[in-house]
Design a protein around this motif. Structure first.
Motif, PDB file in Angstrom:
ATOM      1  N   MET A 155      21.798  -0.722 -11.950  1.00  0.00           N
ATOM      2  CA  MET A 155      20.736   0.168 -12.495  1.00  0.00           C
ATOM      3  C   MET A 155      19.446  -0.487 -12.595  1.00  0.00           C
ATOM      4  SD  MET A 155      22.685   1.765 -15.861  1.00  0.00           S
ATOM      5  CE  MET A 155      24.453   2.472 -15.379  1.00  0.00           C
ATOM      6  N   PRO A 156      18.299   0.195 -12.325  1.00  0.00           N
ATOM      7  CA  PRO A 156      17.089  -0.318 -12.503  1.00  0.00           C
ATOM      8  C   PRO A 156      16.721  -1.041 -13.891  1.00  0.00           C
ATOM      9  CG  PRO A 156      16.977   1.965 -12.769  1.00  0.00           C
ATOM     10  CD  PRO A 156      18.461   1.622 -12.463  1.00  0.00           C
ATOM     11  N   PHE A 243       5.348  -5.672 -19.663  1.00  0.00           N
ATOM     12  CA  PHE A 243       4.103  -5.072 -19.948  1.00  0.00           C
ATOM     13  C   PHE A 243       3.878  -3.847 -19.004  1.00  0.00           C
ATOM     14  CE2 PHE A 243      -0.227  -4.341 -18.390  1.00  0.00           C
ATOM     15  CZ  PHE A 243      -0.790  -3.566 -19.603  1.00  0.00           C
ATOM     16  N   ILE A 244       3.915  -2.553 -19.528  1.00  0.00           N
ATOM     17  CA  ILE A 244       3.977  -1.316 -18.573  1.00  0.00           C
ATOM     18  C   ILE A 244       2.985  -0.621 -19.057  1.00  0.00           C
ATOM     19  CG2 ILE A 244       5.393   0.593 -18.043  1.00  0.00           C
ATOM     20  CD1 ILE A 244       7.749  -1.687 -18.721  1.00  0.00           C
ATOM     21  N   ALA A 245       1.957  -0.400 -18.269  1.00  0.00           N
ATOM     22  CA  ALA A 245       0.802   0.386 -18.486  1.00  0.00           C
ATOM     23  C   ALA A 245       1.000   1.906 -18.459  1.00  0.00           C
ATOM     24  CB  ALA A 245      -0.469  -0.118 -17.845  1.00  0.00           C
ATOM     25  N   ASP A 246       1.680   2.403 -17.395  1.00  0.00           N
ATOM     26  CA  ASP A 246       2.023   3.608 -17.184  1.00  0.00           C
ATOM     27  C   ASP A 246       2.928   4.310 -18.233  1.00  0.00           C
ATOM     28  OD1 ASP A 246       0.641   3.647 -14.957  1.00  0.00           O
ATOM     29  OD2 ASP A 246       2.050   2.867 -13.644  1.00  0.00           O
ATOM     30  N   VAL A 247       2.723   5.557 -18.481  1.00  0.00           N
ATOM     31  CA  VAL A 247       3.753   6.432 -19.270  1.00  0.00           C
ATOM     32  C   VAL A 247       4.872   6.700 -18.416  1.00  0.00           C
ATOM     33  CG1 VAL A 247       3.871   8.366 -20.532  1.00  0.00           C
ATOM     34  CG2 VAL A 247       1.825   7.305 -20.860  1.00  0.00           C
ATOM     35  N   ALA A 254       9.973   2.207 -15.107  1.00  0.00           N
ATOM     36  CA  ALA A 254      10.139   1.084 -16.053  1.00  0.00           C
ATOM     37  C   ALA A 254       9.525   1.592 -17.420  1.00  0.00           C
ATOM     38  CB  ALA A 254       9.184   0.130 -15.537  1.00  0.00           C
ATOM     39  N   ALA A 255      10.052   1.124 -18.304  1.00  0.00           N
ATOM     40  CA  ALA A 255       9.509   1.805 -19.916  1.00  0.00           C
ATOM     41  C   ALA A 255       9.757   0.818 -20.802  1.00  0.00           C
ATOM     42  CB  ALA A 255      10.156   3.098 -20.156  1.00  0.00           C
ATOM     43  N   THR A 256       9.030   0.968 -21.863  1.00  0.00           N
ATOM     44  CA  THR A 256       9.398  -0.033 -23.068  1.00  0.00           C
ATOM     45  C   THR A 256       9.485   0.907 -24.311  1.00  0.00           C
ATOM     46  OG1 THR A 256       8.719  -1.874 -24.088  1.00  0.00           O
ATOM     47  CG2 THR A 256       7.026  -0.258 -23.775  1.00  0.00           C
TER      48      THR A 256
END
Ligand SMILES: Nc1ncnc2c1ncn2[C@@H]1O[C@H](COP(=O)(O)OP(=O)(O)O)[C@@H](O)[C@H]1O
Ligand SMILES: [Mg+2]
Lengths: 306, 271
Positions: A155-156, A243-247, A254-256
């Motif tokens: 999985m990613p 660090f993920i700038a995109d929503v 990729a997310a946090t």
């Protein structure tokens, strides 16, 4: 340029104050501007910048206001531009995925174990294991996720799918235990009544016992969701800590998530992130309070009506 | 199974039953809960269209045997039954018997009124609905109204059929449970101390109802009150420590019991 006619006109624009400037202004009263730069609380602001700021304040160009950007923008390296939108979206996606997996599975397992499973050594072992699983430290689930979901199933990394699977495993025991308790709390007389008029065991369970257990199941589920929302450790293990700038827009982006965002911000050197961190903590706490309040409300509302 | 005689001839055969059709017949029934021997070698012939009552000190197995008649004991883990119980000559513990159909034929009313936490209408409609007894809404309504009438409850609840059944008084709830049992057209109605949670007025109302229902059903009632047994039943069975001591004409059991234990019980020497 999109609109050439604007050239030559003057327009009012506003921009967020940088964290350093804001700190300089708020510390101004106690620490005189004429002190040497290195002695001030904000050594990043040199004397020239300090003067500009003073001028802006005198002209009334510096305003205080609610930082709505906190909810409208994603993460950023600049504290004044950083927002929680990415983390909130990540939390929603991850927890929604976790819930979509664990709620049906958990309730089905609870119904089976409580109503249909034969009582033997095998089901005893399963029962003990479910109870033990609820007490396993969450970091272990993260390690499992890393080994199984990322390395084995490929999985990613950093994605809500992987996080969702890990959190689903994490809250599954909670949901099973709460659902079993809710099913057990339905008085046997209701089931006997149904059997007495010739309902089959399945009909008695699905027509009468389960509907009465729903509030209890929901309460347990909400508490499970609250736990999942607050989890940080297992998600660190599967890389949701970048660090993920995109929503994030989907389950594989990729997310946090909120608590991880708090952890990330709290670690940054820029002073401006201190207030961002505090704000993010308040947001997370408010959400958790709301969830717990909903659980208590449900429990009260449907307490023993038979 | 076909070898079991269909005329009444147990050792305890009551005189008034000679020649009457048997509804429920039990031969050499033993019931265990794990190691506990709750019913010991019990044989009995229960007639149709009459009220038979089971009396005896508590813990003597009345409920256990009653629940064997509609196989409600099947739901209790560790409960085993041996021997034969037949309903109209059919062994109800036969493999071919569908327990669900059996329970539709042998309805049950419990000690504590246990209406579903749904409307009065839904309480009665549930049974007919799962058994497909009504093909449309009007038919279902007819069944519900007729059942409530037979249970003597319709006049009291006709304006609040959509109110929760759990909001009725205790006596009304118990009559609702009787209506719910009647709604699936049973042949037998088992009642386990149906009045023990009710006040004297509600009890009198239920007793009246039982007397009316006797015209159409085979009724078996467990009661801890000897007065009640004397008032409502034509036949009385006395249980003691898991054995059926005596079964006969209610009048005779109370005035001229054959067994010393029965005599001791009805004269209040134990129990
Ligand atoms: N579910 C059960 N498990 C184990 N023992 C039971 C159970 N139900 C009843 N018994 C036992 O079987 C005996 C008969 O019980 P019961 O039929 O309920 O008596 P009664 O209805 O005459 O008071 C009692 O000794 C009781 O303790
Ligand atoms: Mg009893």
């Amino acid at each position: 340029m999109a609109d050439p006619s604007l050239i030559g006109n003057s327009a009012k624009i506003s921009a967020p104050l940088s964290g350093d400037a804001a700190l300089y202004l708020s510390a101004r009263g106690t620490l005189a501007a004429d002190k040497p730069q290195t002695m001030r609380a904000t050594p990043q602001i040199d004397n020239e910048q300090a003067q500009w700021l003073e001028q802006l304040v005198q002209k009334g160009h510096v305003e205080r206001g609610f930082a709505g950007r906190l909810f409208t923008s994603g993460d950023s390296r600049e504290p004044e531009l950083a927002g929680l939108r990415g983390a909130i979206a990540g939390s929603l996606l991850t927890v929604a995925f976790a819930l979509a997996l664990s709620l049906p599975l958990g309730v089905a397992a609870a119904i089976y174990l409580e109503e249909f499973a034969p009582k033997n050594r095998f089901t005893d072992i399963i029962e003990v294991n479910i109870n033990n699983l609820a007490a396993v430290p969450s970091i272990i689930f993260g390690l499992l996720g890393l080994a199984v979901f990322l390395n084995f199933f490929g999985m990613p990394r950093s994605a809500p799918v992987a996080g969702g699977f890990v959190l689903a495993l994490l809250v599954l025991p909670t949901i099973i235990i709460a659902s079993r308790a809710a099913i057990k709390a339905v008085p046997p007389s209701i089931k006997e009544a149904a059997l007495g008029v010739g309902a089959s065991h399945q009909q008695a369970v699905f027509h009468h016992v389960l509907p009465l257990a729903v509030p209890g199941i929901l309460t347990g589920t909400i508490l499970g969701v609250a736990r999942a929302l607050g989890e940080t450790a297992p998600l660190l293990m599967i890389g949701m800590v970048a660090f993920i700038a995109d929503v994030p827009r989907g389950f594989t982006d990729a997310a946090t998530v909120l608590p991880v965002q708090i952890y990330l911000w709290s670690d940054l050197p820029e002073v401006g992130f201190q207030s961002r961190t505090a704000a993010a903590i308040i947001v997370l706490l408010l959400v958790l309070f709301a969830l717990n309040a909903a659980a208590i409300f449900l429990r009260r509302r449907f307490e023993r009506r038979w | 199974m076909n070898m079991i005689p269909q005329t009444i001839q147990t050792p305890t055969t009551p005189d008034i039953l000679a020649g009457k059709p048997v509804k429920i017949l039990a031969r050499n029934v033993d019931i265990h809960y794990g190691d506990k021997h709750a019913i010991k070698n019990l044989s009995i012939d229960i007639p149709d269209r009459a009220v038979s009552s089971f009396i005896g000190p508590s813990g003597c197995g009345k409920s256990t045997f009653l629940r064997a008649i509609n196989r409600m004991n099947d739901t209790i883990p560790g409960c085993r039954i041996a021997g034969d119980i037949t309903l109209d000559g059919q062994n109800i513990y036969d493999r071919a018997i569908d327990v669900v159909q059996l329970r539709a034929k042998v309805g049950m009313v419990f000690q504590k009124p246990n209406p579903f936490p749904k409307s009065v209408f839904e309480n009665v409609a549930y049974g007919p609905r799962i058994h497909g007894l009504a093909s449309n809404k009007t038919e279902l309504e007819e069944i519900v109204v007729a059942s409530l009438r037979k249970a003597g409850l319709f006049e009291e609840v006709k304006d609040r059929l959509d109110h929760p059944g759990t909001g009725l008084s205790g006596g009304q709830q118990q009559r609702l449970c009787i209506a719910r049992a009647i709604a699936v057209n049973p042949e037998v109605i088992l009642m386990d101390e149906p009045c023990s949670a009710l006040d004297p007025i509600a009890t009198a109302r239920i007793e009246e109802l039982i007397d009316e229902l006797r015209q159409n059903f085979c009724i078996v009632i467990v009661t801890h009150s000897m007065q009640q047994a004397a008032r409502v039943s034509q036949l009385t069975a006395f249980f003691h420590l898991g054995t059926l001591v005596e079964f006969g004409d209610t009048g005779k059991v109370f005035t001229a019991p054959r067994d010393k234990r029965t005599q001791d019980y009805i004269t209040g020497r134990f129990g």
